[in-house]
Motif scaffolding. Structure first.
Motif, mmCIF file in Angstrom:
data_model
loop_
_atom_site.group_PDB
_atom_site.id
_atom_site.type_symbol
_atom_site.label_atom_id
_atom_site.label_comp_id
_atom_site.label_asym_id
_atom_site.label_seq_id
_atom_site.Cartn_x
_atom_site.Cartn_y
_atom_site.Cartn_z
ATOM 1 N N ALA A 189 0.831 -1.204 0.000
ATOM 2 C CA ALA A 189 0.000 0.000 0.000
ATOM 3 C C ALA A 189 0.866 1.255 0.000
ATOM 4 O O ALA A 189 0.579 2.223 -0.705
ATOM 5 C CB ALA A 189 -0.938 -0.006 1.202
ATOM 6 N N GLY A 190 1.936 1.241 0.788
ATOM 7 C CA GLY A 190 2.831 2.391 0.815
ATOM 8 C C GLY A 190 3.487 2.634 -0.528
ATOM 9 O O GLY A 190 3.618 3.784 -0.980
ATOM 10 N N LEU A 191 3.895 1.544 -1.186
ATOM 11 C CA LEU A 191 4.492 1.670 -2.513
ATOM 12 C C LEU A 191 3.476 2.206 -3.516
ATOM 13 O O LEU A 191 3.791 3.094 -4.324
ATOM 14 C CB LEU A 191 5.014 0.298 -2.958
ATOM 15 N N ALA A 192 2.249 1.694 -3.453
ATOM 16 C CA ALA A 192 1.197 2.160 -4.363
ATOM 17 C C ALA A 192 0.883 3.637 -4.141
ATOM 18 O O ALA A 192 0.606 4.372 -5.100
ATOM 19 C CB ALA A 192 -0.062 1.321 -4.165
ATOM 20 N N ALA A 193 0.927 4.082 -2.894
ATOM 21 C CA ALA A 193 0.644 5.489 -2.597
ATOM 22 C C ALA A 193 1.690 6.396 -3.240
ATOM 23 O O ALA A 193 1.355 7.442 -3.813
ATOM 24 C CB ALA A 193 0.614 5.704 -1.089
ATOM 25 N N ARG A 194 2.950 6.000 -3.153
ATOM 26 C CA ARG A 194 4.010 6.821 -3.765
ATOM 27 C C ARG A 194 3.856 6.871 -5.280
ATOM 28 O O ARG A 194 4.053 7.917 -5.907
ATOM 29 C CB ARG A 194 5.383 6.275 -3.377
ATOM 30 N N LEU A 195 3.469 5.737 -5.877
ATOM 31 C CA LEU A 195 3.278 5.702 -7.316
ATOM 32 C C LEU A 195 2.073 6.549 -7.720
ATOM 33 O O LEU A 195 2.141 7.319 -8.691
ATOM 34 C CB LEU A 195 3.080 4.251 -7.765
ATOM 35 N N ALA A 196 0.965 6.423 -6.986
ATOM 36 C CA ALA A 196 -0.236 7.199 -7.300
ATOM 37 C C ALA A 196 0.027 8.691 -7.180
ATOM 38 O O ALA A 196 -0.484 9.492 -7.980
ATOM 39 C CB ALA A 196 -1.377 6.789 -6.378
ATOM 40 N N PHE A 197 0.818 9.075 -6.213
ATOM 41 C CA PHE A 197 1.146 10.489 -6.017
ATOM 42 C C PHE A 197 1.831 11.048 -7.268
ATOM 43 O O PHE A 197 1.626 12.214 -7.631
ATOM 44 C CB PHE A 197 2.034 10.649 -4.792
ATOM 45 N N ARG A 198 2.621 10.210 -7.958
ATOM 46 C CA ARG A 198 3.299 10.642 -9.171
ATOM 47 C C ARG A 198 2.379 10.575 -10.388
ATOM 48 O O ARG A 198 2.490 11.411 -11.298
ATOM 49 C CB ARG A 198 4.523 9.756 -9.428
ATOM 50 N N LEU A 199 1.490 9.592 -10.433
ATOM 51 C CA LEU A 199 0.686 9.346 -11.626
ATOM 52 C C LEU A 199 -0.565 10.208 -11.728
ATOM 53 O O LEU A 199 -1.219 10.214 -12.766
ATOM 54 C CB LEU A 199 0.262 7.875 -11.678
#
Length: 320
Positions: free
Chosen positions: A40-50
């Motif tokens: 979830a933490g990894l997905a949050a960082r990716l979503a923040f960029r996308l």
């Protein structure tokens, strides 16, 4: 050197939503909780960029709500919001894995006035008003598993497969979903049968509504809680389920609103309904101020203006 990541078009996001949710549910359900949380933490960082459009919208809304904070502080809230809702997604799709004991360990309930116990015991019906704050799906599940007869009003997803998945997840905890487009009959029937109706009223939707203050600005808000209280006498109360520093949740049940005087008609009745909505919204704002990183800042809460609303009539129906 920063790598530019293109944003994901909205139509593509809608197309990919069901495969993503269904696939994530299958994958996350098999993982240990720490591994799922890490993803979830990894997905949050990716979503923040996308999602640059959502980031920009959040920055604008946070500036409206917290002009006294620095831009850096508001940016930190926005990034923390992405992290929070990534965890909420994981918790929601894994909800059926949680035993009653595990759910009770995850969510502590504070109900000093005994509202939930009284509504469960007396079966008189109630209007539980909350917001897209913290984890509202956990909130409903905790109430239902404690024996509270819960039904929730929800907006139907565009993709019926996603909609069916969420309805199924709620049903596993004993929660019936009433879709907004079903109209007032199932809502009124639920209250007559002594059920507690969960209402989320913190979004700008095309329903019968009114403008009430939210962070100092007029926000178009459903009249639902006020109209339903005046029609049925069901008590209105607010409650919120927010993440605490230790990663667990606190479900706070606040005292019921004072009942409206009986026999109101015409303009007095309309004012009483709006006063209930305004008080619920005031309580929601107070909860968001306590936990700003746990609210949906990308939602266009102030999209509808009083000037624009005057140009079109309100829908002639009971709305929530």
């Amino acid at each position: 050197m920063a790598i530019a990541i293109p944003s994901v078009p909205r139509r593509l996001r809608r197309t990919l939503l069901y495969p993503f949710v269904a696939g994530s549910r299958a994958a996350l359900s098999t993982l240990p909780a720490p591994a799922a949380s890490g993803l979830a933490g990894l997905a949050a960082r990716l979503a923040f960029r996308l999602l640059p459009r959502e980031r920009q919208r959040m920055a604008e809304h946070l500036a409206l709500a917290f002009p006294e904070k620095s831009a850096a502080d508001r940016a930190a809230i926005a990034e923390a919001t992405f992290r929070h809702f990534a965890q909420v997604f994981v918790e929601t799709v894994r909800l059926t894995r949680l035993s009653d004991a595990a759910l009770a360990d995850l969510v502590r309930v504070e109900d000093p006035d005994g509202v939930l116990d009284r509504l469960t015991r007396e079966r008189t019906g109630g209007l539980a008003v909350t917001a897209h704050l913290g984890n509202w799906e956990l909130l409903a599940a905790v109430c239902a598993r404690r024996g509270v007869p819960v039904q929730v009003v929800a907006t139907r997803f565009r993709d019926p497969r996603v909609n069916d998945l969420l309805v199924e997840l709620r049903a596993a905890s004993g929660i019936r979903t009433i879709q907004r487009d079903e109209g007032p009959r199932p809502i009124l029937r639920a209250l007559r049968e002594g059920h507690v109706l969960g209402l989320l009223i913190d979004q700008d939707t095309d329903v019968d509504g009114c403008f009430v203050p939210f962070f100092g600005r007029p926000a178009y808000t459903t009249r639902g809680p006020g109209v339903l209280h005046l029609a049925t006498g069901a008590p209105v109360f607010t409650l919120f389920c927010t993440r605490q520093p230790d990663g667990r949740y606190l479900l706070e049940v606040e005292p019921p609103l004072p009942p409206a005087p009986p026999g109101l008609t015409g303009e007095a009745r309309a004012r009483a309904a709006e006063a209930i909505v305004a008080e619920c919204t005031r309580r929601i704002e107070a909860a968001v101020r306590r936990h700003p990183e746990q609210w949906v800042w990308w939602h266009q809460r102030w999209k509808t203006t009083p000037e624009a609303r005057r140009s079109r009539p309100d829908p002639a129906r009971v709305s929530t």
